[in-house]
Design a protein around this motif. Structure first.
Motif, PDB file in Angstrom:
ATOM      1  N   GLU A 114      -3.080  -7.849   2.261  1.00 27.57           N
ATOM      2  CA  GLU A 114      -3.442  -7.502   3.641  1.00 27.57           C
ATOM      3  C   GLU A 114      -4.839  -7.987   3.999  1.00 27.57           C
ATOM      4  OE1 GLU A 114      -4.834  -4.014   1.126  1.00 27.57           O
ATOM      5  OE2 GLU A 114      -3.064  -5.331   1.200  1.00 27.57           O
ATOM      6  N   GLN A 141       0.655  -2.879  -5.812  1.00 26.41           N
ATOM      7  CA  GLN A 141       1.828  -2.943  -4.949  1.00 26.41           C
ATOM      8  C   GLN A 141       1.457  -3.535  -3.591  1.00 26.41           C
ATOM      9  OE1 GLN A 141       4.892   0.446  -5.992  1.00 26.41           O
ATOM     10  NE2 GLN A 141       2.866   1.340  -5.782  1.00 26.41           N
ATOM     11  N   ARG A 142       2.451  -4.180  -2.985  1.00 28.36           N
ATOM     12  CA  ARG A 142       2.187  -4.928  -1.759  1.00 28.36           C
ATOM     13  C   ARG A 142       1.708  -4.045  -0.612  1.00 28.36           C
ATOM     14  NH1 ARG A 142       4.335  -7.029   3.008  1.00 28.36           N
ATOM     15  NH2 ARG A 142       3.936  -9.254   3.313  1.00 28.36           N
ATOM     16  N   ASP A 143       2.368  -2.911  -0.403  1.00 24.38           N
ATOM     17  CA  ASP A 143       2.015  -2.014   0.691  1.00 24.38           C
ATOM     18  C   ASP A 143       0.855  -1.118   0.257  1.00 24.38           C
ATOM     19  OD1 ASP A 143       1.821  -0.180   2.740  1.00 24.38           O
ATOM     20  OD2 ASP A 143       3.984   0.148   2.902  1.00 24.38           O
ATOM     21  N   ASP A 175       1.492   2.453  -0.708  1.00 27.20           N
ATOM     22  CA  ASP A 175       2.166   2.735  -1.977  1.00 27.20           C
ATOM     23  C   ASP A 175       1.197   2.792  -3.153  1.00 27.20           C
ATOM     24  OD1 ASP A 175       4.635   2.845  -0.732  1.00 27.20           O
ATOM     25  OD2 ASP A 175       5.070   0.713  -1.081  1.00 27.20           O
TER      26      ASP A 175
END
Length: 411
Positions: free
Chosen positions: A255, A338-340, A343
């Motif tokens: 992000e 983790q990507r998000d 999370d």
């Protein structure tokens, strides 16, 4: 009988106008309106002046605090033997670091910013102001600074064992980092970041966590260093953004690399990458140079998914490790990348998991992977569970080979 006509003016009466004329009413309303406006303007002016005075007092107090830490250039030159090469501890894109000794015998580390470095006065002032307020055993301690002519110098406590990468990736020295010490380093870094994220005033987002920025004291306790890219967060602030991506390739979360968004979860991602480096003994940049494009995160995830997580363990630890602790650290590392961001765990949750106080540790989801193209000219991002983001094909001005790019903007 006919009455004589009444005298003129006695039989009929002309009505008399009562009240205030329209013109007078308008004048009164206008006067009241103007008074209200002037009162409001006066109130806002006085409030602004009071606020300005308050901030001036705050800045003056901060200035007095900082000035008490200022060294003369001559003192620094004497301490480092005029920045002798024999006293040089290291060198990077920001400049050089020298060992010095003050007249009272105290050993110091002197960070001398390069005049051609992109880390300029903004980063310098940022780091000094932050470090002056931060006190924790897992953060490097500020001794003082020097700002004289073109010289920008920060004086730290001297940490004798250099940085983590000095031991972790050196075949002759990595044996000194047995599993007990690596576990202790991971836990110490986590506690330092818990202080930055939740306990310090103000809250700090470091934004450049990597092996080079973890120093080791005489007992191999970790100390987080280099706050040139750090950002201050308000009590209620949870996220920020920037149009300039500055950091170290491989440690940056998706992000931030793609959209410039950063938060405490950005540091969590970097921490996860660092944990996987400490466990595997593999340098993240070594994966970036391979033609396969496979990265450290992808490498560890593949073994985790295939049920062979212990295969990622640094072979030099084969006789000193605790299987349960290694597996726990690998799982924590994968949770952090983790990507998000939602999370990823908080650092408080990480410490509970490290201490074994958490009853269950969540199962990590597929992370986002940075892939380095075979041509070495562009960076892309993919996730196992998602299609490639369309914006991922845009080249980001981030750095390779562990070199940080710093460009700070006012908050």
């Amino acid at each position: 009988m006919v009455l004589p006509p009444a005298p003129a003016g006695l039989g009929t009466r002309t009505p008399v106008k009562s009240g205030i004329s329209t013109v007078t009413k308008g004048a009164i309303v206008a006067a009241i309106s103007v008074s209200i406006v002037l009162f409001g303007m006066g109130y806002c002016f006085l409030r602004r002046q009071a606020r300005k005075k308050y901030h001036t007092i705050q800045e003056d107090n901060g200035g007095n605090e900082i000035s008490s830490l200022q060294f003369d250039l001559s003192t620094i030159e004497t301490a480092t033997k005029n920045f002798s090469d024999d006293n040089k501890l290291g060198q990077g894109g920001f400049g050089q670091v020298y060992k010095g000794t003050l007249p009272n015998g105290q050993e110091i580390a002197v960070k001398r910013l390069s005049r051609s470095s992109r880390q300029g006065a903004g980063e310098f002032k940022n780091e000094v102001l932050l470090l002056a307020k931060l006190q924790h055993r897992n953060l490097v301690k500020l001794i003082g600074f020097c700002l004289e002519g073109e010289e920008k110098i920060i004086v730290y406590e001297f940490v004798p064992n250099k940085s983590l990468d000095y031991f972790l990736f050196d075949p002759e020295k990595q044996g000194q980092l047995d599993w007990r010490r690596r576990w202790k380093i991971i836990e110490g870094i986590a506690r330092g970041f818990l202080y930055l994220h939740e306990d310090s005033q103000p809250r700090i987002i470091h934004r450049d966590l990597k092996v080079n920025n973890i120093l080791l004291d005489q007992d191999m306790n970790p100390k987080i260093a280099d706050f040139g890219m750090a950002r201050i967060f308000g009590v209620d602030q949870s996220q920020g953004n920037t149009s300039v991506i500055a950091g170290t390739f491989g440690y940056m979360p998706p992000e931030y690399a793609l959209h410039g968004l950063f938060s405490v979860k950005s540091d969590i991602y970097s921490f996860g990458v660092l944990v996987l480096e400490i466990i595997s003994g593999k340098k993240i940049s070594s994966f970036n140079q391979t033609d396969s494009g496979d990265g450290l995160v992808s490498y560890v995830w593949t073994h985790w998914k295939n049920g062979t997580p212990m295969d990622v363990l640094d072979p030099i630890l084969i006789d000193s490790y605790s299987r349960n602790e290694v597996l726990r650290c690998i799982q924590i590392g994968l949770l952090c990348v983790q990507r998000d961001p939602a999370d990823r765990p908080t650092m408080a949750a990480v410490i509970l998991m490290l201490d074994g106080c958490s009853a269950t540790i969540p199962v990590p989801q597929p992370p986002a992977f940075f892939l380095h193209s075979t041509s070495g000219q562009s960076l892309t991002l993919k996730a196992l569970d998602l299609e490639s983001d369309q914006s991922a094909s845009k080249s980001a001005p981030c750095s390779v080979n562990e070199a940080s790019i710093t460009e700070l903007h006012p908050r």
